[in-house]
Write a protein that holds these residues in place. Structure first.
Motif, short mmCIF file in Angstrom:
data_model
loop_
_atom_site.label_atom_id
_atom_site.label_comp_id
_atom_site.label_asym_id
_atom_site.label_seq_id
_atom_site.Cartn_x
_atom_site.Cartn_y
_atom_site.Cartn_z
N LEU A 152 32.44 -46.34 -40.69
CA LEU A 152 32.28 -47.77 -40.96
C LEU A 152 32.00 -48.01 -42.44
O LEU A 152 32.47 -48.99 -43.02
N ASP A 153 31.23 -47.11 -43.06
CA ASP A 153 30.99 -47.22 -44.50
C ASP A 153 32.30 -47.16 -45.28
O ASP A 153 32.59 -48.00 -46.13
N THR A 154 33.11 -46.13 -44.99
CA THR A 154 34.35 -45.92 -45.74
C THR A 154 35.38 -47.01 -45.42
O THR A 154 36.25 -47.30 -46.24
N SER A 155 35.28 -47.61 -44.24
CA SER A 155 36.21 -48.69 -43.87
C SER A 155 35.73 -50.04 -44.38
O SER A 155 36.43 -51.05 -44.21
N ALA A 156 34.53 -50.06 -44.98
CA ALA A 156 33.92 -51.30 -45.50
C ALA A 156 33.78 -52.36 -44.41
O ALA A 156 34.02 -53.54 -44.63
N VAL A 157 33.39 -51.90 -43.22
CA VAL A 157 33.14 -52.80 -42.09
C VAL A 157 31.62 -52.92 -41.91
O VAL A 157 30.94 -51.93 -41.67
N THR A 158 31.12 -54.13 -42.05
CA THR A 158 29.69 -54.34 -41.84
C THR A 158 29.33 -54.01 -40.39
O THR A 158 29.99 -54.48 -39.46
N PHE A 159 28.29 -53.19 -40.22
CA PHE A 159 27.87 -52.87 -38.86
C PHE A 159 26.39 -53.18 -38.70
O PHE A 159 25.61 -53.13 -39.64
N HIS A 188 23.26 -45.92 -45.42
CA HIS A 188 24.61 -46.43 -45.15
C HIS A 188 24.81 -47.81 -45.76
O HIS A 188 24.20 -48.79 -45.33
N PRO A 189 25.67 -47.91 -46.77
CA PRO A 189 25.86 -49.18 -47.47
C PRO A 189 26.44 -50.29 -46.61
O PRO A 189 26.27 -51.47 -46.91
N ALA A 190 27.13 -49.95 -45.51
CA ALA A 190 27.74 -50.99 -44.67
C ALA A 190 26.78 -51.52 -43.61
O ALA A 190 27.13 -52.44 -42.86
N ALA A 191 25.57 -50.98 -43.55
CA ALA A 191 24.62 -51.39 -42.51
C ALA A 191 24.06 -52.78 -42.80
O ALA A 191 23.57 -53.05 -43.89
N PHE A 192 24.14 -53.68 -41.81
CA PHE A 192 23.54 -54.99 -41.92
C PHE A 192 22.02 -54.83 -41.84
O PHE A 192 21.53 -54.05 -41.02
N PRO A 193 21.27 -55.58 -42.66
CA PRO A 193 19.84 -55.26 -42.80
C PRO A 193 18.91 -55.82 -41.74
O PRO A 193 17.74 -56.09 -42.00
#
Length: 217
Positions: A152-159, A188-193
């Protein structure tokens, strides 16, 4: 004053909760199971997907969200993990049940096919607004979950992390599990906080998750 806690539990207003109730009061139907990218439905409505390892309670959660017990079918059969299942919600959303991961006994060819399809879907679906990654609240984030988080990080999909089976965790253990999950998500940069805590059996957190989905644009 102490610093705010990273990755707090989601809190929603009564107005947001009502918006979620109204959205999920709409008709929900199974649309199709997809085994290849050319089988995807048109990307003409807002889409959210649900990912989680086998037995995390993904199908049960989708059924609880929609109020339809038999809508998403649980299966421990590795062959079924090849499908991406699409459900229509009202006239405005797709709910997408991604293949369960973590089957130790799945044939290698099945695993590789699933991984290819999943990567193509995550990187090529323009209307995908958020992925909800389900984590068993009794165990926290396990090594088997890390691969999907990295993807998900590499796909730039917010999770966004959804803890399932929260009612099965003793109060004394909850803090430790949440600390472990927060520490893992911080990498994980794509993780919603914000984290959503649910129990499909008790109904806890279902209204909150509905509200979050209804608030996506």
């Amino acid at each position: 004053m102490s610093a705010p806690l990273p990755f707090p539990l989601v809190e929603v207003t009564p107005e947001q909760e009502e918006a979620g109730r109204l959205l999920f009061a709409g008709e929900t139907d199974f649309l199709k199971g997809v085994v290849a990218m050319n089988g995807l439905p048109p990307d003409d409505r807002l889409e959210v997907c649900f990912a989680g390892r086998s037995n995390v309670g993904k199908s049960t959660l989708i059924n609880a969200l929609t109020g339809r017990k038999g809508l998403a079918r649980a299966s421990n059969t590795p062959g079924r993990t090849q499908e991406i299942n699409f459900f229509t919600l009202a006239q405005s959303h797709y709910l997408v049940d991604l293949p369960g991961y973590g089957y130790a006994n799945a044939p290698l060819a099945v695993v590789e096919k699933w991984q290819r399809l999943l990567k193509q879907y995550l990187s090529g679906r323009a209307n995908l607004r958020r992925a909800f990654v389900l984590i068993d609240a009794r165990h926290g984030i396990k090594s088997v979950d890390e691969e999907i988080l990295k993807l998900l990080d590499t796909s730039a999909v917010t999770f966004q992390c959804v803890l399932t089976k929260a009612d099965k965790v003793k109060a004394a253990e909850r803090g430790k599990i949440l600390d472990q999950v927060r520490a893992k998500l911080a990498k994980h940069p794509a993780a919603f906080p914000e984290i959503i805590q649910t129990s499909s059996e008790k109904g806890d957190g279902i209204a909150t998750l509905r509200a979050v989905i209804a608030g996506l644009v």
